[in-house]
Design a protein around this motif. Sequence first.
Motif, PDB file in Angstrom:
ATOM      1  N   LEU A 113       0.848  -1.173   0.000  1.00  0.00           N
ATOM      2  CA  LEU A 113       0.000   0.000   0.000  1.00  0.00           C
ATOM      3  C   LEU A 113       0.893   1.236   0.000  1.00  0.00           C
ATOM      4  CD1 LEU A 113      -3.214   0.443   2.025  1.00  0.00           C
ATOM      5  CD2 LEU A 113      -1.596   2.317   1.939  1.00  0.00           C
ATOM      6  N   ASN A 114       0.696   2.099  -0.993  1.00  0.00           N
ATOM      7  CA  ASN A 114       1.491   3.313  -1.123  1.00  0.00           C
ATOM      8  C   ASN A 114       0.548   4.491  -1.297  1.00  0.00           C
ATOM      9  OD1 ASN A 114       4.457   2.261  -1.523  1.00  0.00           O
ATOM     10  ND2 ASN A 114       3.138   0.937  -2.772  1.00  0.00           N
ATOM     11  N   PHE A 115       0.835   5.555  -0.531  1.00  0.00           N
ATOM     12  CA  PHE A 115      -0.027   6.723  -0.549  1.00  0.00           C
ATOM     13  C   PHE A 115       0.843   7.977  -0.544  1.00  0.00           C
ATOM     14  CE2 PHE A 115      -2.250  10.033   1.934  1.00  0.00           C
ATOM     15  CZ  PHE A 115      -3.378  10.188   1.154  1.00  0.00           C
ATOM     16  N   GLU A 116       0.456   8.970  -1.351  1.00  0.00           N
ATOM     17  CA  GLU A 116       1.208  10.219  -1.414  1.00  0.00           C
ATOM     18  C   GLU A 116       0.230  11.367  -1.578  1.00  0.00           C
ATOM     19  OE1 GLU A 116       5.472  11.694  -3.250  1.00  0.00           O
ATOM     20  OE2 GLU A 116       4.331  10.108  -4.253  1.00  0.00           O
ATOM     21  N   LEU A 117       0.476  12.454  -0.747  1.00  0.00           N
ATOM     22  CA  LEU A 117      -0.431  13.595  -0.757  1.00  0.00           C
ATOM     23  C   LEU A 117       0.406  14.869  -0.719  1.00  0.00           C
ATOM     24  CD1 LEU A 117      -3.718  13.914   1.164  1.00  0.00           C
ATOM     25  CD2 LEU A 117      -2.057  15.752   1.385  1.00  0.00           C
ATOM     26  N   PHE A 118       0.052  15.854  -1.546  1.00  0.00           N
ATOM     27  CA  PHE A 118       0.794  17.108  -1.636  1.00  0.00           C
ATOM     28  C   PHE A 118      -0.108  18.281  -1.249  1.00  0.00           C
ATOM     29  CE2 PHE A 118       2.788  14.189  -4.597  1.00  0.00           C
ATOM     30  CZ  PHE A 118       4.139  14.326  -4.310  1.00  0.00           C
ATOM     31  N   ASN A 119       0.497  19.188  -0.425  1.00  0.00           N
ATOM     32  CA  ASN A 119      -0.144  20.467  -0.103  1.00  0.00           C
ATOM     33  C   ASN A 119      -1.484  20.297   0.632  1.00  0.00           C
ATOM     34  OD1 ASN A 119       1.960  21.890  -1.408  1.00  0.00           O
ATOM     35  ND2 ASN A 119       0.927  21.570  -3.394  1.00  0.00           N
ATOM     36  N   LEU A 120      -1.467  19.485   1.675  1.00  0.00           N
ATOM     37  CA  LEU A 120      -2.654  19.352   2.511  1.00  0.00           C
ATOM     38  C   LEU A 120      -2.724  20.567   3.435  1.00  0.00           C
ATOM     39  CD1 LEU A 120      -5.050  17.634   3.476  1.00  0.00           C
ATOM     40  CD2 LEU A 120      -3.510  16.634   5.181  1.00  0.00           C
ATOM     41  N   SER A 121      -3.916  21.186   3.518  1.00  0.00           N
ATOM     42  CA  SER A 121      -4.046  22.408   4.298  1.00  0.00           C
ATOM     43  C   SER A 121      -5.447  22.486   4.877  1.00  0.00           C
ATOM     44  CB  SER A 121      -3.775  23.630   3.407  1.00  0.00           C
ATOM     45  OG  SER A 121      -4.101  24.828   4.085  1.00  0.00           O
ATOM     46  N   THR A 122      -5.511  23.072   6.084  1.00  0.00           N
ATOM     47  CA  THR A 122      -6.812  23.341   6.687  1.00  0.00           C
ATOM     48  C   THR A 122      -7.284  24.747   6.389  1.00  0.00           C
ATOM     49  OG1 THR A 122      -5.787  24.057   8.748  1.00  0.00           O
ATOM     50  CG2 THR A 122      -6.363  21.729   8.570  1.00  0.00           C
ATOM     51  N   LEU A 123      -6.543  25.485   5.559  1.00  0.00           N
ATOM     52  CA  LEU A 123      -6.944  26.825   5.177  1.00  0.00           C
ATOM     53  C   LEU A 123      -8.080  26.753   4.173  1.00  0.00           C
ATOM     54  CD1 LEU A 123      -3.427  28.483   4.855  1.00  0.00           C
ATOM     55  CD2 LEU A 123      -4.964  28.439   6.835  1.00  0.00           C
ATOM     56  N   PRO A 124      -8.959  27.722   4.172  1.00  0.00           N
ATOM     57  CA  PRO A 124     -10.116  27.649   3.259  1.00  0.00           C
ATOM     58  C   PRO A 124      -9.688  27.568   1.803  1.00  0.00           C
ATOM     59  CG  PRO A 124     -10.453  29.333   4.931  1.00  0.00           C
ATOM     60  CD  PRO A 124      -9.029  28.894   5.072  1.00  0.00           C
ATOM     61  N   ASP A 125     -10.439  26.714   1.083  1.00  0.00           N
ATOM     62  CA  ASP A 125     -10.321  26.579  -0.380  1.00  0.00           C
ATOM     63  C   ASP A 125      -8.961  26.074  -0.830  1.00  0.00           C
ATOM     64  OD1 ASP A 125     -12.937  27.528  -0.656  1.00  0.00           O
ATOM     65  OD2 ASP A 125     -12.238  29.615  -0.665  1.00  0.00           O
ATOM     66  N   ASP A 126      -8.141  25.540   0.098  1.00  0.00           N
ATOM     67  CA  ASP A 126      -6.902  24.894  -0.330  1.00  0.00           C
ATOM     68  C   ASP A 126      -7.199  23.440  -0.671  1.00  0.00           C
ATOM     69  OD1 ASP A 126      -5.351  27.043  -0.205  1.00  0.00           O
ATOM     70  OD2 ASP A 126      -4.093  26.374   1.483  1.00  0.00           O
ATOM     71  N   ASN A 127      -6.524  22.912  -1.687  1.00  0.00           N
ATOM     72  CA  ASN A 127      -6.727  21.534  -2.132  1.00  0.00           C
ATOM     73  C   ASN A 127      -5.390  20.826  -2.192  1.00  0.00           C
ATOM     74  OD1 ASN A 127      -9.625  21.423  -2.705  1.00  0.00           O
ATOM     75  ND2 ASN A 127      -9.138  22.998  -4.228  1.00  0.00           N
TER      76      ASN A 127
END
Length: 1003
Positions: free
Chosen positions: A173-187
């Motif tokens: 199982l491999n997972f990668e996520l870029f630019n996670l943010s709790t700021l509004p409208d960030d993806n």
Amino acid sequence: MLKGIKRAASAIVIAVALYSLLGFLILPGIGLRIANQQLAQYAEVPATLQRLQLNPFSLELSLWGLQIGEPEQQQIAFERLYANLQLDSLWSGVLHLADIELDKPHSEVLFGKDGRLNLTQLFKVPPSPQPAVEEPAGEPFPLRIARIKLSGGNVHFQDLRPSEPIEFIYDDLNFELFNLSTLPDDNADMSLVATGPQGGRIDWTGRIGLVPISSNGSLKVTDGKLKAIWPYVRDAVPLVLEDGTVNLSSDYSLNLAKGTELLLSNTQLSVSSFAIKNPADKPLLRLESLDISETSVDLAKQQVIVGKIRSQKLETWAAREADGQLDWQKLLASQPAEPAPAPAPAPAPAPNESGAGSAATEAEPVNDPTEPTTAEQSADLETTTAGQPEEPSKPWQVILRDVQLRDYQVHLADRAGGAEVKIDLAPLNLDLTDFDSLGTSPFGLKLDTGVNKTGQIKADGQVQLTPTTAKLQVATRDIDLRLAQTYLSPFVRLELRSGKLGSDLAVDLQSVEPLAFSIGGQAEISQLHTLDTLKDRDFLKWQQVLVEGIDYQHGKGLVIGQVNLQQPYVRFIINEDLTTNINDLMIPQPEEANAKPAAASKPLPMRIGGISIKDGSANFADFSLTPNFATAIQQLNGQIGTLDNQSPKTASVDIKGKVDKYAPVSIKGKLTPFDPMNSLDIATSFKNVELTTLTPYSGKFAGFRIRKGRLNLDLHYQIEKGQLNAENKLLLEDLQLGEKVDSKDAMDLPIRLAIALLKDTDGNISIQLPVQGDLNSPQFSVMPIVWQTLRNLVLRAAQAPFKFIGGLVSGGSDVDLSTVRFTAGNSELDGDAQKALDTLASALKERPTLRLEVEGMSAQSSDGPPLAAARLEREYQNTWYKMLQRRGDDVPTEASELVVDEDDKAVLLEGIYRTHLKQQPPAEWAELEDEERSVKMREGVLQFWAQSELLQRQLAQARAAEIKNYLVERGGLADERIYLLDVNSAQADADGRVATTLHLGSE
């Protein structure tokens, strides 16, 4: 100045050294110690963290070797967790992490039989205090993570709750996520790949936002094995999965800002090699492939749109059991009982009592007394919702744009009627277009299926569910009517030997409540053949019945343009007790208890444009007479005009045929078929009917057999408003009576004298019997009046002897041709007989005023043995032919074409002996050898048939008919010149040949 700089530099070096010592050595040690203390305090199982590493300058933190669980059964573990905190977090107001990496994480997700999840049992979670006043949700904690990476993950899932445990592993199982943010409208961009050891794979790519929670991307499942999750299905319905693979891919969009908004698009689903069976190991369904594509699912709209469905080679089995229920219905209704609820959890043991190594599935959660119980929560919910009206739930809408099912096989069985009826629908092809589950718009339907190898059904048109309407073109070809045998047997003693149904119909369903529909088109039943199972003989058959121009309107009536009957045949018999064979065939039905009499209803309006009869025939027999009477009507051809039970207009009738092959008969006129007492004008004509066939009637009513003669009968019946005006004209040509017959019904009159007196100079008797009267009067009856009129006429003729009687003039020939000899038991003309008949035909052509009388002869002493042998051979062939028919084997057109092996004859002989001799073989024969026993039974059967008067009579009739046929067809004589006399018996010649006598008479 210099000393100050040195002191500052030294301080900086010392501070850096102390900072390094604190960051690299002291803080990691303290942090590792605190972490392990917390794990020991709250973990219910052994839990350790092996190493903690901190870089105080780059703010990189690494945790190594987390293990939660027994040494060989870790519940949660990872090799390394790495996080990199950025310095800008100090002044930006946002916790900023550059990287989070998790290497080789392992997780055990285990559900016990009691439904407890192991992960919820790993830690003792202290109860959270309940706030006095619920505070409104604040802003989320500001967080930004540049990259999150999970590599080499391993997840083991096990569920013991189903009757059959479920277990599967994803070991890569491999997972990668870029630019996670709790700021509004960030993806954030993410990707996940999970692969199982058996080849199953999950691919997930897309974007995810936390404020608000949203995500979009694509999900793909490759080579998913249905066996991994099938126990969940099997506990709901008792279906056993043999095999099945699923592939799924879809784009999605999820947004939780305003409720749950989920949209799946470009969804594709394929199922292959799918097979299920019932718990008794009998197959229920097998599917080669099912492909669903161009599909979208909108959760907010509650709508599913399927662009294409393609399916190949499904095979399924279904049966209606003896109790009338479908086996599928009973199977799905017999769901297993729901599992018992989990027992109430007990307080968790103290760590020192049970030890930290207790199994995860055995640990019990700690109850919080401050939490409301389930009953209290339910009461609160009921209080909150009380008095609020329930809104009707919006139904889901499923739209199927294009469905194609190909090469399906449906095996149906019906056991409700006793004997099993099997129907195989294959290959079955089905097309649906623009199907909408809401049913407010029509969808296209196209069905094409075979029925039991030979039949075919096609349907094509439009159907709508709400309101229920349909317009379909339905065509059937070669549907085997023998399928209906099981349903007919309880009501009528008939065997359907053959019959095929075909139709081309337009079905228009306008409404279900109230029911309104119409059917138009044509239908036919061909090659119908029914057998009277009591007497083992033909009852009703035809080559084809074609019904054209069908127009049925429910509740309004039936209109048929034309009915065409080709080669219809029926057998009608009057029994000794004056009942008919039709009465014998009907099986009495038990009366229903408390059954109410059916209310009288108006007859269905019906109109038939016309009926056409081609090459019809019938057999009529009257066994109430001695000897029995039988005749055949052949070559029936003609038309019947319009039949309308709502109109007073008459229908025309024009039918012609022949009695006993040569005597023409015609029926012509008009009548109101549904009310013949209103209007009728029918003229019936019989010409050249051999009076010898009426011997049974003459014997009963006149007391004499008829030796020879011909009948011409003209009947003209007219009815107007119940008033009868009838003309009966009889012309008896050259009537000669035979021997006297004892009959209690015979007229006490001098019949021979009366006939002689009534003959005119041509040897004929002409009688006119007019009848008039009111048919509405219960005292009026036609036949007694006709009979009394005829009796009075005969009486007057016998009382008038002064009438001149003309005699017959006979002719002769130089050559004696008065007899034709046949070999014993044979009705075929040999060369000498044909030569003699050729000479006779030439002489009769030269003498056109002569007529020939043929008296068929037979001799029991000579004809009996060969007749019996031939009869036995025919019985072998007929019995074997019926056995082959019932087994469904290919058989020739006629039983006489079969060749029965001697071994098969030995098997059939005993049944023939018992059937025809109506007795069991003598008991002493049981001790004989098989061959000797068969010889004795054969001798008994041959002796029985050698003494048969019926066979002797039939042979004599066949000999006479053979002579007439030869003279008509080969000799060129008119059939009117040749009469067949009643047959007789004779003495055989010395060589065993039997002579049939010929008589000459003049016109």
